[in-house]
Design a protein around this motif. Structure first.
Motif, short mmCIF file in Angstrom:
data_model
loop_
_atom_site.label_atom_id
_atom_site.label_comp_id
_atom_site.label_asym_id
_atom_site.label_seq_id
_atom_site.Cartn_x
_atom_site.Cartn_y
_atom_site.Cartn_z
N LEU A 4 0.87 -1.19 0.00
CA LEU A 4 0.00 0.00 0.00
C LEU A 4 0.89 1.22 0.00
O LEU A 4 0.70 2.16 0.76
CB LEU A 4 -0.86 0.00 1.27
CG LEU A 4 -1.82 -1.16 1.45
CD1 LEU A 4 -2.41 -1.16 2.86
CD2 LEU A 4 -2.95 -1.08 0.43
N ASN A 5 1.90 1.20 -0.84
CA ASN A 5 2.93 2.23 -0.77
C ASN A 5 2.36 3.63 -0.84
O ASN A 5 1.50 3.93 -1.67
CB ASN A 5 3.95 2.04 -1.90
CG ASN A 5 4.86 0.87 -1.58
OD1 ASN A 5 4.95 0.48 -0.42
ND2 ASN A 5 5.49 0.31 -2.59
N ASP A 6 2.86 4.46 0.06
CA ASP A 6 2.55 5.89 0.10
C ASP A 6 1.13 6.21 0.56
O ASP A 6 0.73 7.36 0.51
CB ASP A 6 2.82 6.56 -1.26
CG ASP A 6 4.26 6.35 -1.70
OD1 ASP A 6 5.13 6.31 -0.81
OD2 ASP A 6 4.51 6.21 -2.91
N GLY A 19 -5.31 -2.91 17.54
CA GLY A 19 -4.90 -1.67 16.86
C GLY A 19 -3.40 -1.63 16.61
O GLY A 19 -2.95 -1.18 15.55
N ALA A 20 -2.63 -2.09 17.58
CA ALA A 20 -1.17 -2.13 17.40
C ALA A 20 -0.81 -3.05 16.24
O ALA A 20 0.07 -2.73 15.42
CB ALA A 20 -0.48 -2.58 18.70
N ALA A 21 -1.51 -4.18 16.15
CA ALA A 21 -1.25 -5.12 15.06
C ALA A 21 -1.68 -4.54 13.71
O ALA A 21 -1.02 -4.75 12.69
CB ALA A 21 -1.98 -6.44 15.32
N MET A 22 -2.79 -3.80 13.71
CA MET A 22 -3.23 -3.15 12.47
C MET A 22 -2.23 -2.08 12.03
O MET A 22 -1.90 -1.98 10.84
CB MET A 22 -4.60 -2.49 12.67
CG MET A 22 -5.75 -3.46 12.74
SD MET A 22 -7.26 -2.56 13.20
CE MET A 22 -8.51 -3.61 12.45
N ALA A 23 -1.75 -1.28 12.98
CA ALA A 23 -0.77 -0.24 12.65
C ALA A 23 0.50 -0.89 12.09
O ALA A 23 1.06 -0.41 11.09
CB ALA A 23 -0.45 0.60 13.89
N ALA A 24 0.93 -1.98 12.71
CA ALA A 24 2.15 -2.66 12.24
C ALA A 24 1.94 -3.22 10.84
O ALA A 24 2.81 -3.09 9.97
CB ALA A 24 2.52 -3.77 13.22
N ALA A 25 0.77 -3.83 10.61
CA ALA A 25 0.51 -4.43 9.30
C ALA A 25 0.48 -3.35 8.20
O ALA A 25 1.04 -3.54 7.11
CB ALA A 25 -0.82 -5.19 9.33
N LEU A 26 -0.15 -2.22 8.49
CA LEU A 26 -0.20 -1.14 7.50
C LEU A 26 1.18 -0.55 7.26
O LEU A 26 1.56 -0.28 6.11
CB LEU A 26 -1.15 -0.03 7.97
CG LEU A 26 -2.65 -0.36 7.91
CD1 LEU A 26 -3.46 0.76 8.55
CD2 LEU A 26 -3.12 -0.56 6.47
N LYS A 28 4.04 -2.06 7.63
CA LYS A 28 4.84 -3.04 6.87
C LYS A 28 4.41 -3.08 5.40
O LYS A 28 5.20 -3.42 4.53
CB LYS A 28 4.71 -4.44 7.51
CG LYS A 28 5.50 -4.55 8.80
CD LYS A 28 5.29 -5.89 9.49
CE LYS A 28 5.86 -5.84 10.90
NZ LYS A 28 5.39 -6.92 11.76
N ALA A 29 3.15 -2.73 5.14
CA ALA A 29 2.68 -2.70 3.74
C ALA A 29 3.06 -1.39 3.05
O ALA A 29 2.75 -1.20 1.88
CB ALA A 29 1.17 -2.90 3.71
N GLY A 30 3.70 -0.47 3.78
CA GLY A 30 4.21 0.74 3.13
C GLY A 30 3.50 2.04 3.49
O GLY A 30 3.79 3.08 2.90
N CYS A 31 2.58 1.98 4.45
CA CYS A 31 1.83 3.18 4.82
C CYS A 31 2.58 4.04 5.82
O CYS A 31 3.29 3.53 6.69
CB CYS A 31 0.50 2.81 5.48
SG CYS A 31 -0.65 1.96 4.40
#
Ligand code: NAD
Length: 262
Positions: A4-6, A19-26, A28-31
């Motif tokens: 999900l770059n940029d 929420g911490a896991a969601m923030a980490a996943a995003l 790591k996907a480039g957000c």
């Protein structure tokens, strides 16, 4: 891995658990990610810096109390200022209180409705117009299996999560065709501090140890008898943000080991 770059994201209630896991996943996907939530300042800064170092992303933190509409304006303004816009909004902050309705403290009712439902109204109303203008956006609300079915002693939580599922549908309809989607994720039992408090209450009531309490609670509700992993909820959020999910909108997606199939 999905990228999900940029993209620029806000994840409310991301100092702990799902929420911490969601923030980490995003991240790591480039957000770029604006974190939010309560906790000790040092712990939060450590988590923020660790995620920034691991991903090389622009990771920020804003301390808005999600019960407070004025503070929520501050959170959205800060994200717009830091990133130049918000493409992804994850409304995840949540609290729980368990008591029969006749004993349910009024201030707990008010706080649960404010954090678990009204906060999402306040964030969405502020980010949706610019998402529409840009022709792309993702809004994901962390609801719960309790947004789809009821449970005793959870009047405020069940009411708020059902409300959040309804809000999700309305926003999806109002945004339909604009490139903006809105969905709810409905986790079953997931091992986080929010559930730990309920396990401790059950253990005390039943006179059993914590491990037995956790197992008995799962056995009663979640057919897989296994807690949902927070990182799997993060992965589901990332999928909903990718282009392949552009026609998924207005849904409430259980990730619950079969809880709501019964
Ligand atoms: P958690 O207690 O680990 O995390 C909750 C987060 O919300 C924390 O970061 C906390 O600081 C933040 N928060 C609480 N009140 C806040 C406020 N007033 N302002 C700003 N931030 C605030 O719990 P969790 O289990 O990770 O819960 C996350 C979401 O997932 C909640 O919406 C919860 O209802 C939902 N959920 C959890 C489960 C589960 O089994 N754990 C199941 C279904 C849904």
């Amino acid at each position: 891995m999905l990228t999900l770059n940029d993209r620029r994201a806000i994840v409310t209630g991301s100092t702990s658990g799902i929420g911490a896991a969601m923030a980490a996943a995003l991240a790591k996907a480039g957000c770029a990610v604006m974190m939010n939530g309560f906790g000790g300042a040092d712990d939060i800064e450590q988590a923020r810096a660790a995620l920034a170092a691991e991903t090389g992303g622009d990771i920020r933190y804003h301390a808005a109390d999600m019960r407070d509409p004025t503070a929520i304006v501050g959170l959205i303004d800060a994200a717009n200022e830091a990133f130049g816009g918000v493409d992804i909004l994850l409304n995840n902050a949540g609290i729980q209180h368990v008591a029969p309705i006749e004993d349910f403290p009024v201030d707990q009712w008010n706080d649960i409705l404010a954090v678990n439902l009204s906060a999402s109204f306040h964030t969405i109303r502020q980010v949706l117009p610019a998402m529409r203008e840009r022709g792309w956006g993702r809004i994901i609300n962390t609801a719960s299996v309790q947004g789809l079915i009821g449970s005793v002693d959870k009047a405020a939580y069940v009411a708020a999560k059902h409300g959040l599922v309804g809000l999700t549908k309305v926003v999806a309809l109002e945004a339909a065709g604009s490139g903006v989607t809105c969905n709810a994720i409905c986790p079953g039992s997931t091992q986080t501090p929010l559930v730990q408090a309920q396990i401790e209450r059950y253990a005390q009531q039943q006179g059993v140890d914590l491990e037995t309490a956790a197992q008995e609670r799962l056995a009663a509700k979640q057919p897989s008898q296994t807690s949902v992993r927070t990182e799997d909820i993060g992965a589901l959020a990332v999928f909903l943000c990718c282009d392949a999910a552009e026609q998924i909108t207005g849904t409430s997606l259980p990730i619950d080991g079969g809880w709501t199939a019964q």
